[in-house]
Scaffold this active site. Sequence first.
Site, short mmCIF file in Angstrom:
data_model
loop_
_atom_site.label_atom_id
_atom_site.label_comp_id
_atom_site.label_asym_id
_atom_site.label_seq_id
_atom_site.Cartn_x
_atom_site.Cartn_y
_atom_site.Cartn_z
N HIS A 64 0.91 -1.26 0.19
CA HIS A 64 0.55 0.30 -0.01
C HIS A 64 1.14 1.50 0.28
O HIS A 64 0.68 2.32 -0.31
CB HIS A 64 -0.89 0.08 1.14
N HIS A 79 1.92 7.08 -0.98
CA HIS A 79 0.95 6.25 0.43
C HIS A 79 -0.80 5.98 -0.19
O HIS A 79 -0.78 6.95 0.04
CB HIS A 79 1.07 6.88 1.55
#
Length: 162
Positions: A64, A79
């Site tokens: 992620h 992110h």
Amino acid sequence: MISIDFSSLTIYSPFTGELHPIDDTPDEVFSSKVTGDGFCVFPSKGEVTAPTSGTITYVFDTNHALVLHDTNGVEYLLHIGIDTIRLGGRGFTIHVAEGDTVTRGDTLLTFDRELLHCEGYSDVCVCAFTDLDDTVEVAPVTVRDVNATDPAVQIVYRKDCE
């Protein structure tokens, strides 16, 4: 910390969507700049591209997020989503590995926006500069639509630090 060899540096977006100041991120860690100053994008596309040429220095095992170190010495934390680490990698496909050299526009990771929304997670994308010191700052961000690889923000040398 980065060593400054520029008076200003254009930073390109790794995301497509609506560009916002990092303060608009719906997460205290990012909005309070604990991880560094930067910007966020509320995405319209589930793809993250290299905003600049550089080296991938870290890939989170849940896919992620990743860290990119560019050729100017700036470190980017890219992110995807808020609390998406809880998905354990589900919905994320990483296209690079630590140590890879990338060029602006290369696909770094893709993510399933629909899955994130169905699971109740925000898909806001954050670009935080984790190694800026007090001599540089991110210029104010104007909210607007942005495509990946479009100019997003400027990092500028603070005049009061000369």
